[in-house]
Write a protein that holds these residues in place. Structure first.
Motif, PDB file in Angstrom:
ATOM      1  N   VAL A  70       0.661  -1.268  -0.166  1.00  0.00           N
ATOM      2  CA  VAL A  70       0.156  -0.046  -0.164  1.00  0.00           C
ATOM      3  C   VAL A  70       0.865   1.222   0.130  1.00  0.00           C
ATOM      4  N   PRO A  71       0.868   2.105  -1.066  1.00  0.00           N
ATOM      5  CA  PRO A  71       1.684   3.395  -1.205  1.00  0.00           C
ATOM      6  C   PRO A  71       1.623   4.320  -0.009  1.00  0.00           C
ATOM      7  N   SER A  72       0.149   4.431   0.474  1.00  0.00           N
ATOM      8  CA  SER A  72      -0.069   5.435   1.291  1.00  0.00           C
ATOM      9  C   SER A  72       0.169   5.224   2.855  1.00  0.00           C
ATOM     10  N   LEU A  73       0.948   3.948   3.071  1.00  0.00           N
ATOM     11  CA  LEU A  73       1.022   3.578   4.348  1.00  0.00           C
ATOM     12  C   LEU A  73       1.705   4.437   5.090  1.00  0.00           C
ATOM     13  N   PHE A  74       2.891   5.398   4.902  1.00  0.00           N
ATOM     14  CA  PHE A  74       3.490   6.334   5.595  1.00  0.00           C
ATOM     15  C   PHE A  74       2.527   7.248   6.102  1.00  0.00           C
ATOM     16  N   ALA A  75       1.739   7.898   5.033  1.00  0.00           N
ATOM     17  CA  ALA A  75       0.974   8.921   4.944  1.00  0.00           C
ATOM     18  C   ALA A  75      -0.111   8.746   6.183  1.00  0.00           C
ATOM     19  N   ASN A  76      -0.695   7.579   6.147  1.00  0.00           N
ATOM     20  CA  ASN A  76      -1.455   7.062   7.070  1.00  0.00           C
ATOM     21  C   ASN A  76      -0.951   6.782   8.700  1.00  0.00           C
ATOM     22  N   LEU A  77       0.214   6.767   8.781  1.00  0.00           N
ATOM     23  CA  LEU A  77       1.027   6.472  10.216  1.00  0.00           C
ATOM     24  C   LEU A  77       1.738   7.712  10.713  1.00  0.00           C
ATOM     25  N   LYS A  78       2.085   8.676   9.772  1.00  0.00           N
ATOM     26  CA  LYS A  78       2.986   9.789  10.368  1.00  0.00           C
ATOM     27  C   LYS A  78       2.353  10.657  11.447  1.00  0.00           C
ATOM     28  N   HIS A  79       1.212  10.583  11.574  1.00  0.00           N
ATOM     29  CA  HIS A  79       0.686  11.325  12.612  1.00  0.00           C
ATOM     30  C   HIS A  79       0.956  10.953  14.108  1.00  0.00           C
ATOM     31  N   LEU A  80       1.391   9.521  14.164  1.00  0.00           N
ATOM     32  CA  LEU A  80       1.753   9.009  15.379  1.00  0.00           C
ATOM     33  C   LEU A  80       3.143   9.415  15.695  1.00  0.00           C
ATOM     34  N   TYR A  81       4.024  10.191  15.017  1.00  0.00           N
ATOM     35  CA  TYR A  81       5.401  10.443  15.173  1.00  0.00           C
ATOM     36  C   TYR A  81       5.561  11.262  16.242  1.00  0.00           C
ATOM     37  N   SER A  82       4.486  12.051  16.540  1.00  0.00           N
ATOM     38  CA  SER A  82       4.627  12.913  17.624  1.00  0.00           C
ATOM     39  C   SER A  82       5.202  12.186  19.048  1.00  0.00           C
ATOM     40  N   ASP A  83       4.595  11.116  18.839  1.00  0.00           N
ATOM     41  CA  ASP A  83       4.874   9.968  20.291  1.00  0.00           C
ATOM     42  C   ASP A  83       6.423   9.401  20.100  1.00  0.00           C
ATOM     43  N   SER A  84       7.485   9.623  20.764  1.00  0.00           N
ATOM     44  CA  SER A  84       8.803   9.266  20.295  1.00  0.00           C
ATOM     45  C   SER A  84       8.776   7.606  20.217  1.00  0.00           C
ATOM     46  N   PHE A  85       7.787   6.769  21.460  1.00  0.00           N
ATOM     47  CA  PHE A  85       8.026   5.629  21.284  1.00  0.00           C
ATOM     48  C   PHE A  85       7.452   4.982  20.103  1.00  0.00           C
ATOM     49  N   LYS A  86       6.139   5.325  19.631  1.00  0.00           N
ATOM     50  CA  LYS A  86       5.674   4.766  18.488  1.00  0.00           C
ATOM     51  C   LYS A  86       6.324   5.007  17.130  1.00  0.00           C
ATOM     52  N   LYS A  87       7.080   6.082  17.189  1.00  0.00           N
ATOM     53  CA  LYS A  87       7.811   6.494  16.032  1.00  0.00           C
ATOM     54  C   LYS A  87       8.990   5.506  15.732  1.00  0.00           C
ATOM     55  N   ASP A  88       9.686   5.383  16.996  1.00  0.00           N
ATOM     56  CA  ASP A  88      10.701   4.343  17.063  1.00  0.00           C
ATOM     57  C   ASP A  88      10.353   2.882  16.990  1.00  0.00           C
ATOM     58  N   THR A  89       9.269   2.319  17.459  1.00  0.00           N
ATOM     59  CA  THR A  89       8.620   1.107  17.236  1.00  0.00           C
ATOM     60  C   THR A  89       8.227   0.952  15.919  1.00  0.00           C
ATOM     61  N   LEU A  90       7.496   2.010  14.976  1.00  0.00           N
ATOM     62  CA  LEU A  90       7.256   1.449  13.695  1.00  0.00           C
ATOM     63  C   LEU A  90       8.483   1.358  12.795  1.00  0.00           C
ATOM     64  N   ARG A  91       9.530   2.093  13.110  1.00  0.00           N
ATOM     65  CA  ARG A  91      10.914   1.985  12.484  1.00  0.00           C
ATOM     66  C   ARG A  91      11.324   0.554  12.660  1.00  0.00           C
ATOM     67  N   GLU A  92      11.241   0.157  13.910  1.00  0.00           N
ATOM     68  CA  GLU A  92      12.089  -1.185  14.247  1.00  0.00           C
ATOM     69  C   GLU A  92      11.300  -2.306  13.476  1.00  0.00           C
ATOM     70  N   ILE A  93       9.929  -2.194  13.603  1.00  0.00           N
ATOM     71  CA  ILE A  93       8.960  -3.022  13.078  1.00  0.00           C
ATOM     72  C   ILE A  93       9.550  -3.167  11.312  1.00  0.00           C
ATOM     73  N   ALA A  94       9.536  -2.163  10.996  1.00  0.00           N
ATOM     74  CA  ALA A  94       9.799  -1.846   9.309  1.00  0.00           C
ATOM     75  C   ALA A  94      11.213  -2.545   9.036  1.00  0.00           C
ATOM     76  N   GLU A  95      12.219  -2.135   9.777  1.00  0.00           N
ATOM     77  CA  GLU A  95      13.384  -2.852   9.717  1.00  0.00           C
ATOM     78  C   GLU A  95      13.544  -4.431  10.101  1.00  0.00           C
ATOM     79  N   LYS A  96      12.625  -4.896  10.851  1.00  0.00           N
ATOM     80  CA  LYS A  96      12.578  -6.440  11.220  1.00  0.00           C
ATOM     81  C   LYS A  96      12.005  -6.852   9.937  1.00  0.00           C
TER      82      LYS A  96
END
Length: 817
Positions: free
Chosen positions: A321-347
């Protein structure tokens, strides 16, 4: 009374009216001249001739003729009506209303004059006058439903909700038989009445009305939404929950329905498990529903968040889904969620069961997500962003999305030139996609390639449009292009074309305001009352949109620069450098004019001779295509007020608007108004660097007021000026500000500018500004701001600063301009 005519001439006069209504203007003028040949002082004929001339664009001839018609026949309602129509055409609504009222006194029974007056009254928001006009129209034609509805609207807009409801109820009492269930006008009128009852806060009565009169309404969605809302406000939450579940069955992607259902079920905001259960229920019920899977990420935390996020990301990445990041970027104001999403994508990338062969799913989608993650301003690491996007492009060299993201990364590096080239590469991968074409044109404009951008966007405009692609963009009211085009010309110093674009944009907003005119009668004819009320309320504040503020600020700042230039060298003359710039601008303007003429000639040559010229294409010739007249204004501050006034009125909470207002009013020596803007800016953000500069400037003015400023005004200004004590040392005040914000390059830059105002040596200030390139927190945008400051001072440090900045940020386009 109008002057009488013989039967033959009376028939000819009726022909003039029909010709005007059918837009057969030549025929109408010819007939008018026949009557005037026999009766040269016939006021009504002169008035109709004036009206036709005005419709042909000859307002210079129309107004004198209309005045002459009034002179010869002051008691003709037709002459006064035409006079009002002429004033309405030039937007002098106050005079038009006066003329209509005179016409109405002479012919109180004229439905046309009464209707024109009513429409103009609501257009200028004279609601009391509108009520009077609609009352008179209702008394004249009480059998029409629209007459009653219009009077209800008049009372509604004026704030008389009970009276508006009473008018609608009275009409319903006159009906001998109930209207058909399939009567759209009646259906809309019922829902309109229901909305009026609800606006009064009587939700129980609104609900009762909904259950009776609107039970079988054609707008089933509106009925369900209103019922749910009323039940919730009345505290009948169990019933409200049932209705919201019905609404979710109709549209499971509507976020507000979920929120209202939670409220109806009385689920606390901190009860994540209960809230998640609702979304899980609808995710199971509607397997393709995205919001039911994504929304829990907003309120979950810790391991629960990680588990749901991993499930959601895996599903979306598997689908590509190309719009995945656009759907989730509002969560980045929470540093834990931001780092968790990155870790999941890298994993996900390192997992064994991903699709590594697909060009747009699996691994490719994860690389794309991470490229956007590291490009986002809240998690920016442009080196890593480049790494991931390059890997994604390697997997799919023909992906438009991947190349677009690469262009955005280059833009955030400050390399506008490379970004524009990369976006053009992306455009070539899909020549049929209008969106990527527009993005490419936008990046080219950011790179100051106006002509190239126009050709790019012209690939999707109508080839036959008179004036080429730009004329088509103006006709389509393509705001984004005109804004970027104007800003690009402003950066290049082409003041004429920049102002041309900004004024064209201002005209578009004026057109939006004028466009409501026809809807005052159209909405009544079609019975679309609720939509009409929404439109009127939107029109009342549409200029507070950020787009208008941006355009107005661009224009005001450009006019401020124009106002400063004559005194840039300390005299009323113009410096040699300015004269050279003017010569260059004139040369560019001549080239641009030649190019436009050449393109128009080519277009004419390519036109199919069998089609011939279309009458609809004939447009008024632009007498100033390059904006040279606009650029040659002798009163730039007066012109700036055309943009500043509406902006200050519509966006009082915009600090940029208040800052611009202070600058304009100070130069116009309107010190009371300048102080008002300064005080509002201080109320919005007292620590803003530009506001600090203005505080210093105003305090300096109060310490040494102009000799022509009355003592009482000075006393008032001092009493209203609060930021610093009258006895405080301004230099120490400025030093304290600089020390407080030492970590911010922009604040330090403003403090240095304030020093120059306070008499510190220019050379010393230049050295301090040049030293900002080595500031620990400096970015290339700060360097660009410092460079612009040095340029405005005509500093000898410009070249040295540019070289030092380019050594630190070698790819930043703005530093090398």
């Amino acid at each position: 009374m109008p002057q009488p005519l013989a039967p033959k001439e009376a028939a000819q006069f009726r022909t003039i009216i029909r010709s005007f209504e059918d837009k057969q203007y030549k025929r109408g003028l010819k007939t008018a001249d026949l009557i005037l040949k026999k009766h040269p002082k016939h006021g009504d004929t002169m008035a109709m001739k004036a009206l036709i001339l005005n419709s042909q664009g000859k307002s210079d001839e129309a107004f004198p003729l209309a005045k002459e018609a009034l002179t010869v026949d002051m008691k003709s309602h037709i002459c006064w009506h035409v006079y009002g129509l002429l004033y309405r055409s030039v937007k002098n609504f106050e005079e038009a209303i006066k003329a209509y009222k005179f016409a109405l006194k002479l012919d109180p029974s004229s439905a046309q004059i009464q209707r024109d007056l009513a429409i103009l009254q609501v257009h200028v928001r004279d609601y009391q006058g509108y009520i009077q006009s609609r009352t008179a129209m209702l008394q004249a034609r009480p059998q029409l439903r629209s007459s009653w509805t219009a009077l209800a609207i008049a009372h509604h807009l004026a704030g008389n909700l009970a009276e508006a409801e009473n008018v609608l109820t009275t009409y319903e009492g006159t009906l001998k038989s109930p209207p058909s269930r399939y009567d759209i006008e009646h259906s809309e009128a019922v829902m309109y009445k229901n909305s009026i009852i609800a606006e009064q806060g009587d939700y129980q009565r609104a609900l009762d009305h909904l259950e009776t009169a609107a039970k079988h309404n054609l707008d089933r969605l509106a009925v369900l939404e209103c019922r749910a809302d009323y039940l919730l406000k009345l505290g009948r939450k169990e019933e409200a929950a049932k209705v919201y579940r019905l609404l979710l069955d109709r549209n499971s992607e509507h976020t507000l329905y979920y929120e209202k259902l939670e409220e109806a079920l009385e689920i606390p905001a901190d009860d994540a498990a209960a809230r998640k259960a609702i979304y899980d229920e609808y995710a199971a019920k509607f397997p393709r529903c995205d919001i039911a899977r994504r929304a829990p990420l907003d309120f979950l935390s810790g391991d629960e968040f990680r588990q749901v996020a991993e499930s959601y990301l895996t599903l979306m990445l598997n689908k590509g889904v190309p719009s995945l990041f656009a759907n989730l970027k509002h969560l980045y104001s929470d540093s834990f969620k931001k780092d968790t999403l990155r870790e999941i994508a890298e994993k996900y990338i390192t997992s064994q069961d991903i699709d590594s062969e697909s060009k747009d799913k699996g691994e490719a989608a994860a690389l794309y997500y991470l490229a956007q993650h590291y490009n986002y301003h809240m998690s920016r690491d442009l080196a890593k962003a480049h790494e991931y996007v390059d890997r994604a492009i390697e997997k799919d060299p023909k992906s438009v999305d991947f190349h677009m993201t690469k262009a955005r990364i280059l833009k955030h590096e400050g390399n506008i030139k490379a970004a524009a080239e990369m976006m053009n590469t992306a455009r070539k991968l899909d020549l049929k996609d209008r969106y990527i074409n527009s993005k490419c044109a936008k990046y080219q404009l950011r790179n100051n390639e106006n002509e190239k951008a126009l050709k790019t966007v012209g690939l999707f405009t109508r080839a036959e449009t008179v004036g080429g692609p730009l004329a088509d963009l103006l006709e389509m009211q393509c705001i984004w292009f005109l804004t970027e085009d104007g800003e690009a010309y402003a950066r290049q110093g082409n003041t004429g074309l920049a102002l041309k674009r900004f004024h064209a944009l201002n005209n578009i907003f004026d057109v939006w305001q004028d466009d409501q005119f026809d809807f005052h009668s159209f909405s009544l004819r079609k019975g679309q009352i609720r939509a009409y009320i929404d439109m009127v309320r939107w029109e009342d504040h549409f200029r507070d949109h950020p787009v208008y503020t941006r355009v107005a600020l661009d224009a005001v700042n450009l006019y401020l620069k124009m106002a400063e230039k004559p005194s840039a060298n300390g005299t009323n003359g113009v410096s040699e450098e300015d004269a050279l710039e003017k010569k260059k601008a004139a040369k560019k303007a001549r080239k641009e004019q030649q190019r436009l003429e050449r393109e128009e000639a080519e277009r004419q040559a390519k036109q199919d001779p069998n089609k011939g010229g279309q009458a609809g294409d004939a447009k008024k010739k632009d007498e100033d295509p390059l904006g040279l007249t606009l650029a040659a204004t002798t009163d730039p501050l007066g012109e700036a007020m055309k943009f500043l006034g509406p902006m200050l009125q519509s966006s009082p909470k915009s600090i940029e608007a208040q800052i611009a207002g202070f600058e304009v009013y100070m130069r116009r020596e309107k010190y009371v108004l300048a102080l008002q803007c300064l005080n509002r800016a201080l109320g919005i953000d007292a620590e803003n660097p530009r506001v600090h500069e203005q505080v210093v400037a105003f305090r300096k003015l109060l310490d040494n007021p102009p000799s022509d400023l009355p003592p009482k005004v000075v006393e008032t200004l001092k009493a209203e000026f609060k930021p610093s004590e009258e006895t405080a040392d301004l230099s120490k005040f400025n030093e304290a500000f600089q020390a407080k914000h030492q970590d911010s390059p922009l604040h330090v830059l403003s403090a240095i500018k304030a020093k120059l105002q306070l008499g510190v040596d220019l050379a010393k200030c230049e050295k301090e500004v040049a030293g900002l390139v080595d500031h620990a927190n400096a970015t290339f945008s700060h360097a660009v701001a410092a460079l612009e400051t040095l340029k405005s001072w005509r500093s000898a440090e410009v070249n040295a600063f540019r070289q030092a900045a380019l050594a630190k940020w070698p790819n930043v386009t703005r530093l090398s301009e």
